[in-house]
Design an enzyme around this catalytic site. Structure first.
Site: not given
Length: 373
Positions: A150-151
């Site tokens: 994800c991030e």
């Protein structure tokens, strides 16, 4: 009373009795549950490096080493890395260990108002870099395998583009790259986070951050919950009720809720970069995203890349991830599309024999340590 009415009334009373007994069983199970029964991230590990609030863990081996180069798992700031080791039988990290991988994971800690001014460059150029340098020194190698989620995948993309000599193989999972491809597949329930951020002005984002100094974890949790309002409204009655026939299912449910509730605050300046520079301005795919005075150019990613996405991901829609194919500089690029949603690819029962196995098979084909000079 006619016989048909009597029969219907009897069925209704029987269903009410069954429902009442089910509620009673569930209450008894909940009464027995203690905090130690719903612990998460319990795989055996040790702290090997610390810097400010960042902690680097190394996991204890559980099988003969099959991949010679260590893997560093980097989650983002929106949630915690503990999702990758939710419980013993739903753990990407345990699955990697069982397949012979030397696993490290970075924990960014719990940012507070004092971390208001931390930026992407602090996490990429300082904390992530120093963790990677530690691993390289520890093993006497030039480069590691980097697995971003994800991030954390965005952090990993930035690091790999700016320091390609330090990343032997890059694995990305549910990672946004083109933040404006959310509607490419025409699924109106996908990409609502992208639409929300594009609907805010830069001043709106500034005021949002200034209110508390950071992007509150409670707010991000609320935003995610409102992306699927029906599921959010029903999970504590219909969803929880479904677990009252099976204590194992109940504990699974509670562990996931524990992870969802433990959402850290996102450092303010880094949150502004995420919301304005990436979600609103789409600078990553356009080759305009800067860390300090350096521009992140995805074409500088020259190492092999494995890009894993969830086919039914409403938070990071597939097309936002698959855009990486045409942006990287390597010709050794491969994608794996897995059934399920954003978190399901890590914690669902179906994914347990697929995700880690796919990663290890891909790494094994590209495995050979490169010693430091």
């Amino acid at each position: 009373m006619p016989a048909e009415q009597k029969s219907g009334a009897a069925r209704a009373l029987a269903e009410l009795s069954d429902f009442s007994m089910k509620i009673a069983r569930g209450q008894r199970m909940l009464d027995r549950v203690k905090d130690e029964h719903v612990q998460i991230a319990t795989a055996d590990k040790e702290i090997v490096f610390r810097e400010d609030k960042t902690t680097l863990y190394r996991y204890k081996s559980t099988a003969e080493r099959k991949v010679s180069v260590p893997v560093l798992v980097a989650y983002g700031q929106i949630g915690r890395y503990t999702m990758t080791d939710l419980q013993e039988d739903r753990s990407m990290l345990r699955n990697l260990l069982a397949l012979g991988v030397d696993v490290y994971a970075v924990d960014w800690g719990s940012p507070s108002r004092s971390d208001r001014w931390l930026k992407f460059e602090d996490y990429v150029d300082v904390y992530l870099n120093d963790c990677i340098e530690f691993i390289c020194r520890e093993h006497g190698i030039e480069a590691i395998n980097l697995l971003g989620i994800c991030e954390g995948g965005v952090f990993s993309l930035c690091y790999a583009a700016l320091n390609p000599e330090r990343v032997k193989n890059l694995i990305l999972t549910i990672t946004p790259v083109d933040f404006h491809q959310d509607q490419a597949e025409g699924r109106v329930n996908h990409g609502l986070l992208n639409l929300w951020t594009r609907g805010m002005s830069d001043d709106d984002v500034d005021r949002l951050i200034e209110a508390s100094g950071n992007l509150p974890g409670e707010l991000t949790g609320y935003v995610f919950s409102q992306m699927t309002p029906g599921a959010t409204l029903s999970k504590y009655n219909v969803g929880l009720l479904d677990t009252f026939d099976d204590e194992k299912k109940l504990l699974n449910f509670l562990r996931m809720e524990k992870w969802l509730a433990d959402r850290p605050h996102h450092p303010g300046e880094a949150a502004k970069q995420l919301l304005i520079n990436l979600y609103k301005n789409n600078e990553m795919i356009r080759g305009e995203f800067q860390l300090g005075e350096r521009t992140v150019d995805l074409s500088d990613i020259s190492m092999p890349v494995l890009n894993v996405y969830a086919k039914d991901d409403h938070i990071i829609p597939p097309k936002t991830t698959q855009a990486l194919r045409d942006a990287v500089g390597t010709s050794d690029y491969q994608e794996i599309g897995l059934e399920g949603g954003h978190v399901g690819v890590f914690v669902s029962g179906k994914s347990q024999g697929v995700l880690a196995k796919g990663i290890v098979e891909w790494l094994s084909e590209r495995d050979a340590p490169s010693a430091r000079d």
